[in-house]
Design an enzyme around this catalytic site. Structure first.
Site, PDB file in Angstrom:
ATOM      1  N   THR A  18       0.830  -1.212   0.000  1.00  0.00           N
ATOM      2  CA  THR A  18       0.000   0.000   0.000  1.00  0.00           C
ATOM      3  C   THR A  18       0.861   1.257   0.000  1.00  0.00           C
ATOM      4  OG1 THR A  18      -1.839  -1.105   1.061  1.00  0.00           O
ATOM      5  CG2 THR A  18      -1.715   1.258   1.385  1.00  0.00           C
ATOM      6  N   SER A  64       1.301  -7.447  -0.908  1.00  0.00           N
ATOM      7  CA  SER A  64       1.931  -8.491  -0.090  1.00  0.00           C
ATOM      8  C   SER A  64       0.970  -9.611   0.294  1.00  0.00           C
ATOM      9  CB  SER A  64       2.607  -7.902   1.152  1.00  0.00           C
ATOM     10  OG  SER A  64       1.702  -7.694   2.199  1.00  0.00           O
TER      11      SER A  64
HETATM   12  N1  ASP Z   1      -2.706  -5.484   0.657  1.00  0.00           N
HETATM   13  C1  ASP Z   1      -1.684  -4.519   0.984  1.00  0.00           C
HETATM   14  C2  ASP Z   1      -0.356  -5.262   1.038  1.00  0.00           C
HETATM   15  O1  ASP Z   1      -0.138  -5.982   1.973  1.00  0.00           O
HETATM   16  C3  ASP Z   1      -2.003  -3.897   2.282  1.00  0.00           C
HETATM   17  C4  ASP Z   1      -1.000  -2.904   2.790  1.00  0.00           C
HETATM   18  O2  ASP Z   1       0.125  -2.801   2.353  1.00  0.00           O
HETATM   19  O3  ASP Z   1      -1.384  -2.183   3.747  1.00  0.00           O
HETATM   20  O4  ASP Z   1       0.444  -5.123   0.143  1.00  0.00           O
END
Ligand code: ASP
Length: 321
Positions: A18, A64
């Site tokens: 993110t 991730s």
């Molecule tokens: N889905 C994202 C990730 O883990 C969530 C984040 O980074 O806050 O890459």
């Protein structure tokens, strides 16, 4: 984009998340796409970092939630490579929050770095009206410059150890917690204020064989995670063990209730699995605490590791045979 601090060069490796996410509208903090902005742009967009220059490298660009062996192998290789350079003092990794605790555990276990390795992240995308990534990056640089070694995680002004950290909130900027152990430190205006001893890198000799095996395998030994809950049954475990899969199940981590208790119907299936050679490890689904050992425990316990870290730990154990 390469330069140095008095203590040595800092390297920032980007893996996505993110912190590198983009949404269509600046007011949207949830429906964005992770892993869009490259790490060089993330760093150069932070005016407070412009006085120092960093070596930056885009290792991957993933959400991730999709983290897996190939990115991990690449990341471990690149972190190890940079740590070996005498003029590099520390490595920072930008990472998504969803599986950050697993990557942190992996890096600590495989590398036990004597130099600091600092993972950081964000809960809001880079395109947000008020993104949290830039401050987290600034804080991560402060930790990288002031820490002694080992793998730590910096988020929302808190510094966590790789072994204890867990994502505990879906939305809050302060999404991580270290449970009973508590945070290692906080960062206040660039100064790191310690709360407890910093886990030492290099405290135990690195298992070079394990590192080599990890870097060369095409797939990790398959370990599945099951949760014990009211009305649990053994069908899922029986189906897993019966599977004629390319990657047969070698281990099961059970997130037990409370102090590692397991529903009797699930336990029956786990006992059968163990009798067929599947390693079973017990953790707890409780957010805090560890499985406190006692003679009545049904299986080996996870030594305080959370279910997801215990899953990875068992898979790495099984790499050894
Ligand atoms: N889905 C994202 C990730 O883990 C969530 C984040 O980074 O806050 O890459």
């Amino acid at each position: 984009m390469s330069s140095s601090t008095a203590a040595g060069r800092l390297v920032i490796l980007g893996t996505g998340g993110t912190i590198a996410g983009r949404a269509e509208r600046a007011s949207d903090n949830v429906s964005y796409t992770a892993g869009q902005v490259n790490v060089a742009d993330l760093v150069s967009a932070v005016p407070a970092l412009s006085a120092s220059r960093f070596e930056v490298e885009q290792v991957a660009q993933v959400d991730s939630k999709d983290m897996g062996l190939s990115v991990w192998q690449l990341l471990v290789r690149r972190v190890a490579h940079h740590l070996r350079q005498p003029d590099i003092s520390s490595v920072i990794v930008t990472h998504g929050t969803d599986t950050l605790e697993e990557t942190a555990y992996l890096l600590q276990r495989l590398l036990q770095p004597i130099k600091p390795v600092v993972l950081t992240c964000a809960m809001r995308p880079a395109s947000a009206l008020v993104p949290d990534g830039p401050q987290n990056l600034i804080d991560a640089v402060a930790v990288a410059q002031q820490a002694q070694g080992g793998v730590s995680v910096v988020c929302a002004g808190q510094v966590h150890s790789a072994l204890d950290v867990a994502k505990v909130h879906t939305y809050r900027l302060d999404a991580f917690d270290s449970g009973d152990a508590g945070a290692l430190a906080c960062v206040e205006e660039g100064r790191v204020r310690r709360f407890r001893d910093w886990p030492q890198g290099g405290a135990a000799p690195v298992d070079a064989g394990e590192l080599e095996r990890f870097l060369s395998v095409a797939a990790l030994p398959r370990v599945e995670l099951v949760t014990s809950h009211a009305d649990s049954g053994g069908d899922m475990v029986r189906a897993l063990v019966a599977q004629d899969a390319q990657r047969p199940v070698r281990g099961i981590v059970v997130a037990g209730t409370g102090n590692g208790t397991v529903h009797r119907d699930l336990k029956e299936a786990l006992d059968d699995a163990r009798a067929r050679g599947v390693r079973v490890v017990l953790s707890s689904r409780c957010a805090h605490g560890r499985v406190v050992p006692h003679p009545g425990l049904a299986y080996d316990h996870s030594q305080g590791l959370s279910p997801v870290k215990a899953r990875l730990a068992l898979s790495l154990d099984l790499l050894g045979g």
